[in-house]
Motif scaffolding. Structure first.
Motif, mmCIF file in Angstrom:
data_model
loop_
_atom_site.group_PDB
_atom_site.id
_atom_site.type_symbol
_atom_site.label_atom_id
_atom_site.label_comp_id
_atom_site.label_asym_id
_atom_site.label_seq_id
_atom_site.Cartn_x
_atom_site.Cartn_y
_atom_site.Cartn_z
ATOM 1 N N ASN A 74 41.237 -65.054 1.534
ATOM 2 C CA ASN A 74 42.129 -66.163 1.183
ATOM 3 C C ASN A 74 43.560 -65.653 1.010
ATOM 4 N N PHE A 78 49.872 -68.101 -5.298
ATOM 5 C CA PHE A 78 50.208 -67.623 -6.646
ATOM 6 C C PHE A 78 49.666 -66.215 -6.896
ATOM 7 N N CYS A 79 49.075 -65.602 -5.863
ATOM 8 C CA CYS A 79 48.348 -64.341 -6.079
ATOM 9 C C CYS A 79 49.157 -63.150 -5.587
ATOM 10 N N PHE A 81 47.799 -60.089 -6.137
ATOM 11 C CA PHE A 81 46.747 -59.063 -6.175
ATOM 12 C C PHE A 81 46.135 -58.820 -4.799
ATOM 13 N N CYS A 118 37.826 -62.069 -2.263
ATOM 14 C CA CYS A 118 36.707 -62.530 -1.431
ATOM 15 C C CYS A 118 36.662 -61.625 -0.201
ATOM 16 N N LYS A 197 40.847 -71.851 -0.552
ATOM 17 C CA LYS A 197 39.978 -71.483 -1.672
ATOM 18 C C LYS A 197 38.977 -72.587 -1.999
HETATM 19 S S1 SF4 Z 1 40.871 -65.934 -3.854
HETATM 20 FE FE1 SF4 Z 1 41.547 -64.757 -5.642
HETATM 21 S S2 SF4 Z 1 42.035 -62.679 -4.892
HETATM 22 FE FE2 SF4 Z 1 41.912 -64.057 -3.109
HETATM 23 S S3 SF4 Z 1 44.025 -64.695 -2.731
HETATM 24 FE FE3 SF4 Z 1 43.099 -66.253 -4.039
HETATM 25 S S4 SF4 Z 1 43.564 -65.634 -6.167
HETATM 26 FE FE4 SF4 Z 1 43.944 -63.848 -4.821
#
Ligand code: SF4
Length: 384
Positions: A74, A78-79, A81, A118, A197
């Motif tokens: 995904n 806002f991510c 990480f 994911c 998502k």
């Molecule tokens: S599913 Fe979780 S780790 Fe993947 S992009 Fe979205 S917030 Fe980030």
């Protein structure tokens, strides 16, 4: 301050009355609380409820966060990480590296909090095996692992049902699901920020199924980006409705959005007043979820300390190594020691209570051999 006369001047006398009587608040009540400029008035109502539920106690847990990988299919806006496979900043821990982190927690560790992106290739069998090995390595550590988003992703990748994934992970040793991935349930927001998502209904459905097979979960809300106050309240109302049916949510965690290093880095972060008000309104709206967390990683330790007077009763934990919030610019430290947490809570005039993942009190017994034992309400273990 918890005086009906005071609230009369603010036009909130009826809400004050409802809170005093333990009556459920409506979404419109929530909107009026958010609109109230007197943060102390809103905070006092929440503190009244928090004190009625938990007295002078403020909880914390000796936990360790482990992110097995940031590779994610995904691309939530806002991510900060996640990374695509092959990106130089992507990472993927081996089973041995994860087990080493668990072992490094020593006998004092009571919770492993395990989440990741994911991942496109990791099979469910990898996670079942990992959980079994953690269980074998540290039988006393409570395994809180995999958000509803990951669970739905595993099901899709395996071509099986969410029910099957949950049953297999439970049988391997997963005892609880963390509350991440809920963001805000609003379809409008999700379409703009995280269209790939799992949607809000899907998130709630995974949690419902987990609760139905006896897996407790937490619940989160990511706020302070493009959502409206009404969308925050709708999110809380949806959680409250599911909790009425299942009783499976243990703790609600309002997560303040960290914009740095995200596509939304132009947005200003929520103000401290908004953070405190959101925590207070959460406490007041979620009358059937026992605990509200002041997650110090996102809030900062100092604001989380203040939040203990705005409806929060839990300080989360030692954490040790946090990546998700820090890659998005969280300025808090990576972890806290028990002593630091206890000092912070005591300095706020409250009593620190060590808990396990289900908020059972932990009593440290140097005479034990490091194993958890006792009744479901009490846990004893050795303190490294
Ligand atoms: S599913 Fe979780 S780790 Fe993947 S992009 Fe979205 S917030 Fe980030």
């Amino acid at each position: 301050m918890f005086e009906p006369r005071y609230y009369k001047n603010l036009g909130l006398e009826d809400i004050c009355h409802k809170v005093a009587e333990g009556e459920r608040l409506t979404i419109s009540d929530g909107e009026r609380l958010f609109a109230c400029p007197d943060i102390n008035a809103v905070g006092s109502l929440a503190h009244h409820v928090r004190t009625r539920l938990h007295g002078n106690s403020a909880y914390y847990v000796v936990n360790r966060h482990i992110n097995y990988s940031n590779i994610c299919v995904n691309g939530c806006r806002f991510c900060a990480f996640s990374r695509k496979k092959g990106d130089p900043l992507s990472f993927e821990l081996s089973e041995d590296e994860i087990l080493d982190k668990i072992r490094a927690g020593g006998n004092g560790l009571t919770e492993a909090h395990i989440v990741g992106g994911c991942h496109p290739d990791l099979a469910l069998a990898f996670f079942e095996d990992l959980v079994r090995k953690i269980r074998g390595t540290k039988p006393d550590v409570f395994i809180k692992a995999f958000t509803a988003v990951e669970i739905a992703h595993f099901a899709k990748n395996e071509g099986t049902s969410v029910k099957d994934v949950l049953a297999r992970l439970k049988s391997a040793g997963v005892q609880m699901l963390p509350g991440g991935g809920a963001e805000v349930f609003s379809a409008r927001v999700r379409e703009l920020l995280c269209p790939e998502k799992l949607d809000g209904e899907g998130w709630l459905d995974v949690m419902r199924q987990a609760h139905e097979i006896g897996i407790k979960t937490n619940a989160t809300m990511l706020y302070g980006h493009i959502e409206t106050v009404r969308e925050r309240l709708d999110h809380m109302a949806a959680l409250r409705e599911l909790q009425d049916r299942t009783g499976g949510f243990v703790c609600f965690i309002p997560l303040t959005f960290q914009p740095a290093n995200t596509v939304l880095s132009h947005l200003p972060p929520a103000t401290g007043v908004d953070d405190l008000k959101t925590i207070a309104v959460s406490r007041l709206m979620l009358d059937n979820i026992a605990h509200v967390k002041a997650y110090w990683v996102m809030l900062s330790v100092k604001l989380a300390q203040a939040a203990l007077y705005f409806g929060a009763d839990d300080f989360d934990g030692t954490v040790v190594e946090e990546k998700i919030g820090h890659m998005a610019g969280a300025e808090s430290q990576q972890g806290m020691t028990c002593r630091e947490i206890e000092r912070t809570i005591r300095d706020a005039g409250l009593e620190p209570v060590e808990r396990d993942s289900l908020f059972r009190k932990v009593f440290r017994n140097p005479a034990s051999e490091g194993r958890l034992s006792g009744s479901p309400d009490f846990v004893w273990l050795n303190y490294d």
